[in-house]
Design a protein around this motif. Sequence first.
Motif, PDB file in Angstrom:
ATOM      1  N   GLU A   8     -87.181 -43.198  42.051  1.00 39.82           N
ATOM      2  CA  GLU A   8     -87.385 -43.971  40.828  1.00 39.82           C
ATOM      3  C   GLU A   8     -86.042 -44.395  40.242  1.00 39.82           C
ATOM      4  OE1 GLU A   8     -89.564 -43.547  36.435  1.00 39.82           O
ATOM      5  OE2 GLU A   8     -89.614 -41.898  37.888  1.00 39.82           O
ATOM      6  N   ALA A   9     -85.902 -45.700  40.040  1.00 40.23           N
ATOM      7  CA  ALA A   9     -84.739 -46.293  39.375  1.00 40.23           C
ATOM      8  C   ALA A   9     -83.415 -45.847  39.988  1.00 40.23           C
ATOM      9  CB  ALA A   9     -84.769 -45.965  37.872  1.00 40.23           C
ATOM     10  N   VAL A  19     -74.327 -51.073  45.029  1.00 40.35           N
ATOM     11  CA  VAL A  19     -75.136 -51.084  46.251  1.00 40.35           C
ATOM     12  C   VAL A  19     -76.612 -51.204  45.914  1.00 40.35           C
ATOM     13  CG1 VAL A  19     -75.683 -49.863  48.393  1.00 40.35           C
ATOM     14  CG2 VAL A  19     -73.393 -49.666  47.391  1.00 40.35           C
ATOM     15  N   PHE A  20     -77.098 -50.412  44.953  1.00 41.50           N
ATOM     16  CA  PHE A  20     -78.505 -50.465  44.523  1.00 41.50           C
ATOM     17  C   PHE A  20     -78.570 -50.466  43.004  1.00 41.50           C
ATOM     18  CE2 PHE A  20     -78.936 -48.367  48.719  1.00 41.50           C
ATOM     19  CZ  PHE A  20     -79.773 -49.301  49.318  1.00 41.50           C
ATOM     20  N   ASP A  21     -79.544 -51.202  42.512  1.00 45.37           N
ATOM     21  CA  ASP A  21     -79.707 -51.291  41.072  1.00 45.37           C
ATOM     22  C   ASP A  21     -81.189 -51.158  40.721  1.00 45.37           C
ATOM     23  OD1 ASP A  21     -79.260 -51.645  38.393  1.00 45.37           O
ATOM     24  OD2 ASP A  21     -79.055 -53.823  38.501  1.00 45.37           O
ATOM     25  N   SER A  22     -81.576 -49.995  40.211  1.00 43.51           N
ATOM     26  CA  SER A  22     -82.943 -49.728  39.756  1.00 43.51           C
ATOM     27  C   SER A  22     -83.982 -49.931  40.862  1.00 43.51           C
ATOM     28  CB  SER A  22     -83.280 -50.619  38.561  1.00 43.51           C
ATOM     29  OG  SER A  22     -84.457 -50.163  37.911  1.00 43.51           O
ATOM     30  N   VAL A  23     -83.793 -49.226  41.970  1.00 43.47           N
ATOM     31  CA  VAL A  23     -84.723 -49.311  43.102  1.00 43.47           C
ATOM     32  C   VAL A  23     -85.777 -48.213  42.977  1.00 43.47           C
ATOM     33  CG1 VAL A  23     -84.949 -48.957  45.591  1.00 43.47           C
ATOM     34  CG2 VAL A  23     -83.092 -50.369  44.681  1.00 43.47           C
ATOM     35  N   ARG A  54     -77.380 -37.442  49.801  1.00 40.27           N
ATOM     36  CA  ARG A  54     -76.440 -38.136  48.927  1.00 40.27           C
ATOM     37  C   ARG A  54     -77.073 -38.307  47.555  1.00 40.27           C
ATOM     38  NH1 ARG A  54     -73.011 -43.618  50.412  1.00 40.27           N
ATOM     39  NH2 ARG A  54     -71.877 -43.771  48.429  1.00 40.27           N
ATOM     40  N   GLU A  55     -76.298 -38.040  46.512  1.00 38.40           N
ATOM     41  CA  GLU A  55     -76.795 -38.141  45.146  1.00 38.40           C
ATOM     42  C   GLU A  55     -76.618 -39.558  44.612  1.00 38.40           C
ATOM     43  OE1 GLU A  55     -78.354 -36.043  43.041  1.00 38.40           O
ATOM     44  OE2 GLU A  55     -78.536 -34.631  44.719  1.00 38.40           O
ATOM     45  N   PRO A  56     -77.662 -40.164  44.035  1.00 39.10           N
ATOM     46  CA  PRO A  56     -77.491 -41.472  43.387  1.00 39.10           C
ATOM     47  C   PRO A  56     -76.695 -41.323  42.093  1.00 39.10           C
ATOM     48  CG  PRO A  56     -79.697 -40.644  42.985  1.00 39.10           C
ATOM     49  CD  PRO A  56     -79.050 -39.666  43.928  1.00 39.10           C
ATOM     50  N   ASP A  57     -76.102 -42.406  41.634  1.00 50.93           N
ATOM     51  CA  ASP A  57     -75.382 -42.355  40.350  1.00 50.93           C
ATOM     52  C   ASP A  57     -76.360 -42.185  39.193  1.00 50.93           C
ATOM     53  OD1 ASP A  57     -72.857 -42.687  41.510  1.00 50.93           O
ATOM     54  OD2 ASP A  57     -73.175 -44.847  41.692  1.00 50.93           O
ATOM     55  N   SER A  58     -77.558 -42.714  39.337  1.00 51.20           N
ATOM     56  CA  SER A  58     -78.625 -42.484  38.361  1.00 51.20           C
ATOM     57  C   SER A  58     -79.952 -42.676  39.073  1.00 51.20           C
ATOM     58  CB  SER A  58     -78.503 -43.435  37.162  1.00 51.20           C
ATOM     59  OG  SER A  58     -78.642 -44.788  37.576  1.00 51.20           O
ATOM     60  N   GLY A  59     -81.040 -42.256  38.389  1.00 50.82           N
ATOM     61  CA  GLY A  59     -82.342 -42.267  39.035  1.00 50.82           C
ATOM     62  C   GLY A  59     -82.603 -40.937  39.718  1.00 50.82           C
ATOM     63  N   GLN A  60     -83.790 -40.782  40.280  1.00 53.91           N
ATOM     64  CA  GLN A  60     -84.126 -39.501  40.903  1.00 53.91           C
ATOM     65  C   GLN A  60     -85.040 -39.692  42.107  1.00 53.91           C
ATOM     66  OE1 GLN A  60     -86.458 -37.014  38.319  1.00 53.91           O
ATOM     67  NE2 GLN A  60     -87.803 -38.670  37.660  1.00 53.91           N
ATOM     68  N   ILE A 200     -81.449 -54.577  46.176  1.00 59.25           N
ATOM     69  CA  ILE A 200     -82.873 -54.250  46.062  1.00 59.25           C
ATOM     70  C   ILE A 200     -83.444 -53.876  47.435  1.00 59.25           C
ATOM     71  CG2 ILE A 200     -83.170 -55.786  44.083  1.00 59.25           C
ATOM     72  CD1 ILE A 200     -84.552 -57.769  45.977  1.00 59.25           C
ATOM     73  N   VAL A 201     -84.698 -53.422  47.437  1.00 63.40           N
ATOM     74  CA  VAL A 201     -85.423 -53.110  48.673  1.00 63.40           C
ATOM     75  C   VAL A 201     -86.742 -53.868  48.635  1.00 63.40           C
ATOM     76  CG1 VAL A 201     -86.503 -51.312  50.072  1.00 63.40           C
ATOM     77  CG2 VAL A 201     -84.381 -50.816  48.834  1.00 63.40           C
TER      78      VAL A 201
END
Length: 623
Positions: A8-9, A19-23, A54-60, A200-201
């Motif tokens: 989530e996000a 690299v990713f934004d709110s996926v 690998r840990e995302p910068d935000s989201g879970q 995005i994905v």
Amino acid sequence: MAHLLGAEALHLEVPTKTVFDSVTIGVAEGDRIGIVGRNGDGKSSLLMMLAGRREPDSGQVTMRGGTTIGVLDQADVFPDGETVGHAIVGDRPEHEWAGDPRAREVIAGLVADLDWDAEVSGLSGGQRRRVALARLLVGDDEILFLDEPTNHLDVEGIAWLADHLQRRWPRGQGALLVVTHDRWFLDEVCTATWEVHDRIVDPFEGGYAAYVLQRVERDRQAAAVEQKRQNLARKELAWLRRGAPARTSKPKFRIDAANALIEDVPEIRDAVSLRSLAVARLGKEVVNLLDAGVSYGDRVVLEDVEWLLAPGERTGILGVNGAGKSTLLGLISGDIEPTSGRVKRGKTVKVATLTQRLDELEEHLNDPVRVVIGRLRTSFTVGSGSKAQELTPGQMLERMGFSSAQLSTPVKDLSGGQKRRLQLLLILLDQPNVLILDEPTNDLDTDMLAAIEDLLDSWPGTLIVVSHDRYFLERVTDQQYAILDRRLRHLPGGVEEYLKLRTAEERAKAAAAAAPAGAARGGAGAGSVSGSGSGASAPLSAAGQKAPALGGAERRALEKEVQAIERRLAKLESEIAGVHARMASHDQSDYAGLASLGDELGAFQSEVAEKEERWLELSEQLG
């Protein structure tokens, strides 16, 4: 389907970009997902975040309680001194893993040829990859994350892995996420595709072929929406200038079925024009291997190779690692001299080889891309006849996926995929008329592979390809040959026929070894993979079941038929070589004559396919 894993996000940044934004995505039981996208867009990063590596910068990332996961990353890392056996089964006692049907199947399918006690550090890259896969697949994980699992595997290994993954879980159970550039593997294994692009994905239904159709349809719709927006903007501007316009009917953009997307697309290659150009550039004689053989001391690598390469011929070469593919390429290029027979080359032949190394770039490492290209030709002709067009080196670079900003980048700072593309471009700009590609797909993403395939479609010369990428091999070549038992053999049925022949070959070897192996099995230990732990299951897994016993007269009749088929196949190979020679020397403007020769060739090849099918049936009956 029950939920297994969700994200989530997700947000991820590296020093130079986001690299990713709110996926937000999810994985359910039964999912078989292929992940595609350009190099550097985050495919492996996404896989590792979902796997918890690998840990995302935000989201879970959340996972259903009790779910187990297995991960294969691109680096096959093993402890110092690790042996093959311990790497795969750890400290499990032999009776435990040998009694597990899955473990036996995996060991027999991936590492049956390896010494169980050999240290992994001494293995080749392909062997290490197979050990890493076996280590993962003997487990019972609910979710598998595979990052480039087909790297270093040959065609047989890839086919085995695809078959195993298709059967690994019952329908609607387990989950698979795989990052790979192998498009055949994606189509064979995956039921859904995620495209990673622009932070995005995008999810698509189906494997690679379905994904391509849907992506084209998506782009068509986007183009239609943009066209409609521009039309509305122009009408709004006219209203502002002249007042409200009269009501007009708007044409509707009709979405056709997927097959309509390709119904008007011509053949991928204009074979007649390319062959005509190839003859003009090469003459009628290219490279002829005449009963050629190569030996190193007492070891025979190739023998009795009879192959007359024709102008414009496009051939793929198959064979297990060590079968002699590189030796065959060396005979064609002139880097290796035959120890028996001879090799005859046309006077105008100019051979170039795209090797697995990057030797062509060594002298250019500190130079910017634009400088390297500027030293070569000022233009390059793409296409043939009325479709021919002149491209500048800059346009060629753009076609090969280089942006204008990358033209000033030193070669040493390019990514592996960019270096590979530049290497191919340097070779093409040198204008060879015989091109040898040795594993050309390494380090390239699916979009760039498609671009290179498109470029090769308009290349007028003789093309020889060695590749474990089945999709690429079948896409850019018109026929395939295999090196089997030190000889070159034509494959009218392509890769499928090769796999059948290899299966029959392995069955014959297993049958020959069955009696002595059975006598010795009682006292055998686990010192070798071909011992009691795995080798005992190999003949069964290869053949599926034992052939029924044959009576003496029946066996003699079948053996007699096999011998007759082998004699006929030898004669057919000679006939086919003769037709190829006649086609090469025939007037290329005589289309009717060429068509007649093509029909004759097709008849011979059909008979070969029929005879080989019968040969395989008889081999199975004979055990």
